[in-house]
Write a protein that holds these residues in place. Structure first.
Motif, PDB file in Angstrom:
ATOM      1  N   LEU A  10      -3.193 -14.820  -0.732  1.00 54.12           N
ATOM      2  CA  LEU A  10      -2.971 -13.688  -1.633  1.00 54.12           C
ATOM      3  C   LEU A  10      -3.898 -12.551  -1.202  1.00 54.12           C
ATOM      4  CD1 LEU A  10      -2.009 -12.307  -4.307  1.00 54.12           C
ATOM      5  CD2 LEU A  10      -3.826 -13.572  -5.481  1.00 54.12           C
ATOM      6  N   MET A  11      -3.333 -11.372  -0.929  1.00 51.86           N
ATOM      7  CA  MET A  11      -4.171 -10.276  -0.446  1.00 51.86           C
ATOM      8  C   MET A  11      -4.261  -9.139  -1.468  1.00 51.86           C
ATOM      9  SD  MET A  11      -1.795  -8.368   2.450  1.00 51.86           S
ATOM     10  CE  MET A  11      -2.656  -6.805   2.539  1.00 51.86           C
ATOM     11  N   MET A  12      -5.388  -8.429  -1.426  1.00 52.78           N
ATOM     12  CA  MET A  12      -5.557  -7.201  -2.205  1.00 52.78           C
ATOM     13  C   MET A  12      -5.577  -6.034  -1.222  1.00 52.78           C
ATOM     14  SD  MET A  12      -8.264  -7.640  -5.321  1.00 52.78           S
ATOM     15  CE  MET A  12      -9.681  -7.937  -4.288  1.00 52.78           C
ATOM     16  N   LEU A  13      -4.695  -5.072  -1.432  1.00 50.68           N
ATOM     17  CA  LEU A  13      -4.687  -3.859  -0.615  1.00 50.68           C
ATOM     18  C   LEU A  13      -5.387  -2.769  -1.424  1.00 50.68           C
ATOM     19  CD1 LEU A  13      -3.632  -2.557   2.044  1.00 50.68           C
ATOM     20  CD2 LEU A  13      -1.661  -1.775   0.725  1.00 50.68           C
TER      21      LEU A  13
ATOM     22  N   MET B  79      -2.494   6.351   0.902  1.00 53.55           N
ATOM     23  CA  MET B  79      -2.379   5.431   2.046  1.00 53.55           C
ATOM     24  C   MET B  79      -2.903   6.076   3.322  1.00 53.55           C
ATOM     25  SD  MET B  79      -1.137   2.327   2.782  1.00 53.55           S
ATOM     26  CE  MET B  79       0.401   1.751   2.087  1.00 53.55           C
ATOM     27  N   GLN B  80      -3.937   5.486   3.916  1.00 50.35           N
ATOM     28  CA  GLN B  80      -4.484   5.951   5.191  1.00 50.35           C
ATOM     29  C   GLN B  80      -3.986   5.038   6.319  1.00 50.35           C
ATOM     30  OE1 GLN B  80      -6.906   8.888   5.161  1.00 50.35           O
ATOM     31  NE2 GLN B  80      -5.557   8.868   3.386  1.00 50.35           N
ATOM     32  N   THR B  81      -4.251   5.430   7.577  1.00 51.71           N
ATOM     33  CA  THR B  81      -3.751   4.670   8.727  1.00 51.71           C
ATOM     34  C   THR B  81      -4.144   3.203   8.668  1.00 51.71           C
ATOM     35  OG1 THR B  81      -3.851   6.656  10.100  1.00 51.71           O
ATOM     36  CG2 THR B  81      -3.704   4.570  11.252  1.00 51.71           C
ATOM     37  N   GLN B  82      -5.426   2.928   8.414  1.00 53.05           N
ATOM     38  CA  GLN B  82      -5.866   1.531   8.398  1.00 53.05           C
ATOM     39  C   GLN B  82      -5.280   0.761   7.219  1.00 53.05           C
ATOM     40  OE1 GLN B  82     -10.268   1.740   9.259  1.00 53.05           O
ATOM     41  NE2 GLN B  82      -9.699   0.071  10.620  1.00 53.05           N
ATOM     42  N   SER B  83      -5.079   1.450   6.086  1.00 48.12           N
ATOM     43  CA  SER B  83      -4.437   0.791   4.926  1.00 48.12           C
ATOM     44  C   SER B  83      -3.014   0.381   5.298  1.00 48.12           C
ATOM     45  CB  SER B  83      -4.387   1.729   3.717  1.00 48.12           C
ATOM     46  OG  SER B  83      -5.643   2.308   3.476  1.00 48.12           O
TER      47      SER B  83
ATOM     48  N   LEU C  55      -1.283  -3.339   5.553  1.00 47.43           N
ATOM     49  CA  LEU C  55      -0.011  -3.677   4.911  1.00 47.43           C
ATOM     50  C   LEU C  55       0.925  -4.356   5.913  1.00 47.43           C
ATOM     51  CD1 LEU C  55       2.045  -3.570   2.605  1.00 47.43           C
ATOM     52  CD2 LEU C  55       2.562  -1.203   3.248  1.00 47.43           C
ATOM     53  N   VAL C  56       0.978  -3.828   7.138  1.00 50.79           N
ATOM     54  CA  VAL C  56       1.819  -4.422   8.186  1.00 50.79           C
ATOM     55  C   VAL C  56       1.371  -5.853   8.485  1.00 50.79           C
ATOM     56  CG1 VAL C  56       2.457  -4.280  10.636  1.00 50.79           C
ATOM     57  CG2 VAL C  56       2.441  -2.209   9.236  1.00 50.79           C
ATOM     58  N   ILE C  57       0.059  -6.061   8.611  1.00 50.37           N
ATOM     59  CA  ILE C  57      -0.468  -7.413   8.875  1.00 50.37           C
ATOM     60  C   ILE C  57      -0.125  -8.350   7.716  1.00 50.37           C
ATOM     61  CG2 ILE C  57      -2.581  -8.788   9.197  1.00 50.37           C
ATOM     62  CD1 ILE C  57      -3.780  -6.251  10.531  1.00 50.37           C
TER      63      ILE C  57
ATOM     64  N   THR D 174       9.576  -3.460   1.647  1.00 49.06           N
ATOM     65  CA  THR D 174       8.735  -4.528   2.169  1.00 49.06           C
ATOM     66  C   THR D 174       8.899  -5.776   1.310  1.00 49.06           C
ATOM     67  OG1 THR D 174       6.754  -4.142   0.819  1.00 49.06           O
ATOM     68  CG2 THR D 174       7.039  -2.725   2.767  1.00 49.06           C
ATOM     69  N   LYS D 175       8.329  -6.882   1.769  1.00 53.08           N
ATOM     70  CA  LYS D 175       8.388  -8.123   0.987  1.00 53.08           C
ATOM     71  C   LYS D 175       7.559  -8.024  -0.296  1.00 53.08           C
ATOM     72  CE  LYS D 175       6.262 -11.064   3.946  1.00 53.08           C
ATOM     73  NZ  LYS D 175       5.445 -12.209   4.410  1.00 53.08           N
ATOM     74  N   PHE D 176       6.705  -6.981  -0.381  1.00 54.89           N
ATOM     75  CA  PHE D 176       5.831  -6.820  -1.544  1.00 54.89           C
ATOM     76  C   PHE D 176       6.396  -5.857  -2.594  1.00 54.89           C
ATOM     77  CE2 PHE D 176       2.823  -7.600   2.097  1.00 54.89           C
ATOM     78  CZ  PHE D 176       2.592  -8.935   1.779  1.00 54.89           C
ATOM     79  N   CYS D 177       7.678  -5.553  -2.482  1.00 51.39           N
ATOM     80  CA  CYS D 177       8.325  -4.654  -3.448  1.00 51.39           C
ATOM     81  C   CYS D 177       8.143  -5.221  -4.863  1.00 51.39           C
ATOM     82  CB  CYS D 177       9.811  -4.529  -3.120  1.00 51.39           C
ATOM     83  SG  CYS D 177      10.717  -3.476  -4.261  1.00 51.39           S
ATOM     84  N   GLY D 178       7.662  -4.380  -5.795  1.00 52.20           N
ATOM     85  CA  GLY D 178       7.469  -4.817  -7.171  1.00 52.20           C
ATOM     86  C   GLY D 178       6.159  -5.527  -7.442  1.00 52.20           C
ATOM     87  N   CYS D 179       5.256  -5.556  -6.454  1.00 51.57           N
ATOM     88  CA  CYS D 179       3.976  -6.246  -6.659  1.00 51.57           C
ATOM     89  C   CYS D 179       3.101  -5.461  -7.646  1.00 51.57           C
ATOM     90  CB  CYS D 179       3.249  -6.448  -5.335  1.00 51.57           C
ATOM     91  SG  CYS D 179       2.422  -4.976  -4.714  1.00 51.57           S
ATOM     92  N   PRO D 180       2.135  -6.136  -8.330  1.00 56.43           N
ATOM     93  CA  PRO D 180       1.292  -5.440  -9.313  1.00 56.43           C
ATOM     94  C   PRO D 180       0.421  -4.364  -8.667  1.00 56.43           C
ATOM     95  CG  PRO D 180       1.080  -7.841  -9.495  1.00 56.43           C
ATOM     96  CD  PRO D 180       1.829  -7.573  -8.236  1.00 56.43           C
TER      97      PRO D 180
END
Length: 490
Positions: free
Chosen positions: A13-16, A24-28, A32-34, A75-81
């Protein structure tokens, strides 16, 4: 970014975390891609909300929340909190009396999103070590996450990068002594007589279960946010398991006839032929345009699966079927472009340092070769003389016996050289068509006539002659790693 790529492989489980004042910056975006590649669940945290003016804070948070929802839509995270917080109001210099904002809400969201993944204790023990230190009177402790298998007190474990094997003296999980640990556990393993300076990060495993490789075959997909083509012979930063090294790539695909064939997942078939590609095939690649032109419907033909040969500048130690990420980490971080180029799975490693001689000849990747020349004149009903297919210095003898096709439809076979200027003789087994013979005879007469006249007439004759020459096409394939450089025709 190297550490994020390695760390993502042990996270469920990741926190962005996003700076709410910047978005959203380049590294962010790269994180997300990773996450898309390596993680299943995510929570977005909008941090530093204390920097927003209090009167406009709520509307600014809502605006950024909508932006993030739009970003995550495909993305697969569509609708995430998405949770808004100020982890340290006032910044690092602020007094400790300042209470964080939204952190208790974040904890509740994390609790609701947390889950117990299925774990499997079977198979070889493999652990990603992220810290190594000594404890006086005890030994050296290696802490990390178990990626596969299990480990017990008294087991032998190998540090494959150093070719060293040690016995497990003791283990702890969160300061509690344990006798057993399995896949997914965070654990500290204590061994004796090992210098911690030799291993900062890396892998430990069941003895002889991991191998050090110099090259690999991977299945891969291009990361859609990477701009530009993925070119064969280009160098990338290759993250293989938990190591990042420089490597050169060569892309290849199924033969065109097999583009739509179902590919068995995580298996590479050495019995099949594969087509060499100058670049990874995608809708915007040059090779795709060629495929579109060749396809009668005018649609881009793309294979279901593509592969790459990776050749590492330094050998790497990794398990089979591990995650591989190719990136351009030397690109300027402020360039506002995704540096992650492709990701894939390692299907076959090459342990032999001399893999070019011992292993690569088994890899049947071929290039299609197409040469074109012209018929110069007719010899008789069953043979013609050709030119412009070979250079003067070419050894025509190695092409003898290869099939060619005339633009007028006849099939021919190269019979041998003719003279010293690169011309050659073609045998036409079924004979020349009457129309072809007439066409070539007229062209030959024009040349003869022009030869007797002045230069101007010769130029005019050449123009007339070049208007409808009879061309010769030679098609063959050559295997990239065939030491004998044989030319193959179906």
């Amino acid at each position: 970014m190297k550490q994020q790529m390695k760390g993502a492989q042990i996270i469920d489980l990741m926190m962005l975390v996003i700076d709410v004042t910047k978005g959203m910056q380049t590294q962010s975006a790269e994180c997300l891609v990773i996450g898309q590649i390596a993680c299943q669940k995510m929570v977005v945290v909008l941090n530093k909300i204390d920097l927003l003016p209090e009167g406009k804070r709520q509307s600014a948070i809502e605006k950024m929340t909508k932006k993030m929802q739009k970003t995550l839509e495909n993305t697969k995270f569509c609708g995430c909190p998405i949770v808004a917080v100020a982890a340290k109001p006032g910044g690092p210099e602020a007094p400790e009396s300042e209470n964080p904002l939204g952190v208790s809400e974040l904890i509740e969201v994390l609790k609701s999103q947390a889950y117990l993944p299925s774990r499997d204790p079977s198979g070889h023990f493999l652990m990603a070590v992220d810290h190594c230190f000594s404890i006086k009177g005890q030994g050296t402790v290696m802490t990390g996450t178990i990626l596969s298998g299990s480990v017990s007190l008294g087991d032998n474990v190998e540090i494959p990068a150093l070719k060293v094997t040690k016995k497990v003296k003791s283990m702890q999980m969160f300061h509690t002594p344990v006798t057993y640990a399995m896949q997914g556990d965070r654990v500290g393993i204590c061994v004796t007589q090992f210098d911690p300076k030799l291993l900062e990060r890396g892998l430990i495993c069941t003895p002889e279960s991991l191998h050090t490789i110099h090259a690999a075959i991977i299945s891969l997909k291009k990361i859609q946010y990477f701009r530009g083509a993925l070119q064969t012979k280009a160098k990338f930063h290759i993250t293989v398991g938990h190591e990042t090294v420089m490597g050169r790539v060569m892309f290849f695909s199924p033969a065109p006839a097999d583009f739509n064939e179902e590919i068995q997942e995580n298996v590479f078939d050495f019995e099949k032929d594969y087509l060499y590609q100058e670049e990874y095939l995608s809708k915007d690649s040059n090779s795709s345009e060629e495929n579109k032109e060749n396809d009668q419907a005018g649609e881009v033909q793309l294979p279901r699966q593509q592969w790459a040969l990776l050749e590492f500048e330094k050998p790497v130690t990794c398990p089979k079927l591990c995650l591989v990420i190719g990136s351009k980490l030397d690109t300027d971080i402020h360039a506002n472009t995704c540096r992650l180029a492709f990701h894939g799975v390692l299907l076959q490693g090459m342990e032999d340092k001399n893999y070019v001689e011992t292993f690569l000849p088994k890899l049947k990747v071929y290039k299609l070769k197409h040469k074109e020349g012209q018929v110069e004149r007719v010899m008789d009903d069953y043979s013609v003389i050709g030119r412009s297919l070979f250079k003067k210095e070419t050894n025509i003898q190695i092409f003898v016996g290869l099939k060619v096709k005339l633009s007028t439809g006849e099939d021919g076979i190269i019979d041998g050289g003719f003279g010293q200027s690169g011309k050659f003789k073609i045998r036409i087994p079924d004979g020349l068509k009457p129309d072809t013979k007439t066409l070539l005879t007229v062209a030959s007469k024009k040349k003869t006539k022009a030869g007797k006249g002045d230069a101007t007439k010769e130029d005019e004759s050449s123009k007339n002659d070049s208007a409808q020459p009879v061309t010769i096409s030679l098609l063959f394939k050559r295997y990239v790693f065939d030491t004998q450089k044989k030319m193959i025709q179906s």
